[in-house]
Every structure is written in C-alpha cells, then in structure tokens.
Design an enzyme around this catalytic site. Structure first.
Site, PDB file in Angstrom:
ATOM      1  N   GLU A   1      20.320 -80.227  74.411  1.00  8.74           N
ATOM      2  CA  GLU A   1      18.970 -80.621  74.001  1.00  8.74           C
ATOM      3  C   GLU A   1      17.932 -79.589  74.427  1.00  8.74           C
ATOM      4  O   GLU A   1      17.004 -79.288  73.687  1.00  8.74           O
ATOM      5  CB  GLU A   1      18.624 -82.000  74.559  1.00  8.74           C
ATOM      6  CG  GLU A   1      19.409 -83.143  73.926  1.00  8.74           C
ATOM      7  CD  GLU A   1      19.243 -83.214  72.415  1.00  8.74           C
ATOM      8  OE1 GLU A   1      18.236 -82.697  71.891  1.00  8.74           O
ATOM      9  OE2 GLU A   1      20.128 -83.764  71.754  1.00  8.74           O
TER      10      GLU A   1
ATOM     11  N   CYS B   1      22.264 -87.414  48.728  1.00  7.14           N
ATOM     12  CA  CYS B   1      21.681 -88.230  49.806  1.00  7.14           C
ATOM     13  C   CYS B   1      22.036 -89.704  49.628  1.00  7.14           C
ATOM     14  O   CYS B   1      21.849 -90.263  48.537  1.00  7.14           O
ATOM     15  CB  CYS B   1      20.162 -88.062  49.829  1.00  7.14           C
ATOM     16  SG  CYS B   1      19.355 -89.108  51.076  1.00  7.14           S
TER      17      CYS B   1
ATOM     18  N   CYS C   1      14.385 -93.819  48.390  1.00  4.65           N
ATOM     19  CA  CYS C   1      13.431 -92.882  48.990  1.00  4.65           C
ATOM     20  C   CYS C   1      12.075 -92.939  48.282  1.00  4.65           C
ATOM     21  O   CYS C   1      11.972 -92.640  47.092  1.00  4.65           O
ATOM     22  CB  CYS C   1      13.983 -91.462  48.931  1.00  4.65           C
ATOM     23  SG  CYS C   1      12.857 -90.216  49.574  1.00  4.65           S
TER      24      CYS C   1
END
Length: 337
Positions: free
Chosen positions: A83, A249, A255
């Site tokens: 991270e 997707c 969306c």
DNA sequence: AAGCCGTGGAG
DNA sequence: TCTCCAAGGCT
C-alpha cells in the site's frame, strides 16, 4: 487524490438530465446517497445492491490479477508495504521492489533495525522517497508500540506515519478482512460513473462520495472486504481513466454514466506543471546520487547533476529538511542513519 | 485547502 | 513529442 496536477481534472459537473431520466434501472445517485435502496425507490422491488455486489465480486473472482500481496500466504506486513509503494505508483513498477523488500525485511522489526537511509536506498526509483522514510518510521512504531505486529484497528493504523484514511482502510480490509470504506482513485472513478453518472470524480474527495461508498458497502465483513478489492480492481482494469472497457464491464447495464451516453467531462482542462526544471526533478537527481553511493558524497558530486546553483541549494535544503539527506561537517552528504 | 512531493510508461 | 496518469499523505 491530489496526485494529478490540480488542474488536470476539472470539477465534476452535475448529473445531466438525461442521466436522471434513464437512471431507473441504474444505480440511482439520489437513492444511494440517501441510503434508500435504488430499485425500491424506483419501483418498489427489493434492494438491488446485493445483486450489484454479486456482479462485481463474481467478475473479480474470475479476473483479479494474481498479485503477491493478495495471496493467501501474504501477511499484513506485505499488504502494508504494498500500500505504501502503490501510492501514486503503478503496480508494474512496485512488483520487483516489493519482492526485494519483503525478502530483506520479512517483518516490521527487521526494517526498524536498519538505518532509515537503507529504506531510502532500497526504495530505488519508485518516486516520492519520503514514503520510504515514513514506512521505516511506521515499522519502528509497530516494533516498539505494537509488539511487532501490524495493528488491526483502523485508528491505530491511521496514527502510523504515512498512513492516511485510504491506507488505514485498505490494510484493515485487505489484510484483516474488516469492513471499511476503501476510497481510492479507482473506486472513486467507478462510483462517479456507476452512481453519479459523470466521467470523473471531483478533484478532492467529498462527503457525498463517502456517503455513496458507505451506502453501497456490504453489511458483513468478508463481503465488504471482497467488495473493496473488487471495485478497486474494476477501476484498475476496466473502468480506467482514459479508455474504459464498458464492453466487458459486469455492471455496464446499470452504469449511470453509460446510460447517459457516456458524456465527456466538460470543464476546461487546465494543464499541470511541467516536470522538467522543477525542484522535484532537482531533488530526484540529487537523491539518486546519494542512493548510488555506499558512503557520504562530496558537495561537488551533487553540483555535477544540477547546473542552477540556487535551485540546487533549495532542493538540497528541502531534502535535508525532510530528513532524506544528512549534511556532514566537512561538506559531505549522506543518506540518514 | 491548495500545493507540494518522483518517476516512467502509454497513447 | 508531449500530455496524462498511476492503490495518497502531509502541511
């Protein structure tokens, strides 16, 4: 999210009227923001978010990259190191450095036992070398105050050097499977499109974005953790900034941005500062000299890599101020001990 | 809170 | 070539 030049991403525009009109079958911005399930608000059916979770998580299970810090044997330290390194830095460049880092310092205490300068040196050319200093400081805090174990608790993670809201949530979620809103640039972009119906999220993270992310977070820990990783991966692999792959997707059908016709961002695209000739570049040049040398280097070696003496002095002062460089009495400089 | 802090690859 | 951008944090 201020990585980009502040001017490179214009402010988000309001949801176009067209988006609202077609949003009945999409994830509704208004209903998500208010915490009311989208489809129930639209037509009285059951909450649609579990199905949304399933679509994204199933896609993730089928397409997630096999990254070292995601493997079952990866510990919290591996996740935390990843991270730090991934802040503003692409996965492809992190992979080799992360592997070397974990091999050399398998536990936080191993890193804490070495001089901070060794962390800076091992950081190599990942960029933003203050991250190396902060990771070393975080390892020291973990060794001294947490019994050598990366903390589970979000607040304790947040108190570590170099750990902000995102990184604390990411470590708690990915390393320990806890339920947290993990809002990085990928997730923000996914929600901007999926829920709000705009191409890009606002320049800085807003309260509205946090409300949206909170409303969509699955109720249980394990699913929330999967959701966090899955939405990030969706943003990284499909819902990218430049060329979204809507054709593959899993949630294109819902969306809001897609349903609105994928309107382009309207605001005037301002351009960022060119890198060449900046103090940042000067700092990078100077630190590269220090990294390459096993011991202290003379002033003349630094003078050789940057012509403008005034800017060079300012950059060097900055590095010293940041603790990345230590000046010695005889005009030599070295990485910190 | 706007600006600073590295680097290199893709388009 | 040049622009954009890549899992932020800190002041």
């Amino acid at each position: 999210m201020s990585s980009r030049p502040a001017d490179s991403v214009p402010a988000a525009s309001p949801v176009p009227a067209a988006a609202s009109a077609v949003a009945a079958s999409a994830v509704s911005a208004a209903s998500v923001a208010s915490g009311v399930p989208a489809v129930r608000a639209a037509g009285g059916a059951a909450d649609a978010t579990p199905e949304l979770h399933g679509l994204v998580i199933d896609w993730f299970d089928a397409h997630a990259r096999d990254l070292p810090w995601r493997r079952p044997d990866a510990g919290a330290w591996s996740v935390m190191v990843s991270e730090f390194m991934l802040q503003q830095t692409p996965v492809s460049r992190v992979l080799p450095v992360h592997a070397q880092w974990l091999a050399r310092w398998p536990r936080p205490a191993d890193l804490a036992a070495e001089p901070a300068g060794e962390a800076v040196r091992a950081w190599g050319r990942l960029g933003y070398p203050r991250r190396a200093l902060r990771l070393h400081a975080a390892a020291t805090a973990i060794a001294q105050q947490h019994g050598g174990e990366v903390p589970h608790d979000h607040a304790e993670l947040l108190a570590l050097p170099g750990v902000g809201e995102y990184t604390a949530a990411a470590v708690a979620s990915f390393a320990y499977g806890r339920r947290h809103v993990v809002l990085d640039t990928n997730v923000r972009r996914v929600f901007a499109r999926l829920v709000t119906g705009v191409q890009y999220p606002p320049n800085a993270t807003t309260a509205a974005e946090r409300r949206t992310a909170t409303a969509l977070l699955p109720p249980d820990d394990p699913t929330a953790a999967r959701w966090a990783a899955a939405t990030m991966e969706l943003g990284a692999l499909l819902c990218t900034a430049r060329s979204p792959q809507c054709g593959t997707c899993p949630v294109a059908r819902r969306c809001a941005w897609r349903l609105a016709g994928a309107p382009a961002h309207d605001g005037p695209p301002r351009r960022g500062q060119t890198y060449a000739g900046t103090d940042r570049q000067a700092r990078g040049r100077l630190l590269a000299v220090l990294r390459a040398s096993p011991g202290p280097v003379p002033q003349s070696s630094l003078d050789a890599v940057w012509a403008d003496s005034l800017q060079r002095a300012r950059a060097l002062d900055g590095l010293v101020e940041d603790g990345l460089v230590e000046p010695l009495a005889d005009g030599f400089y070295r990485l910190p001990l």
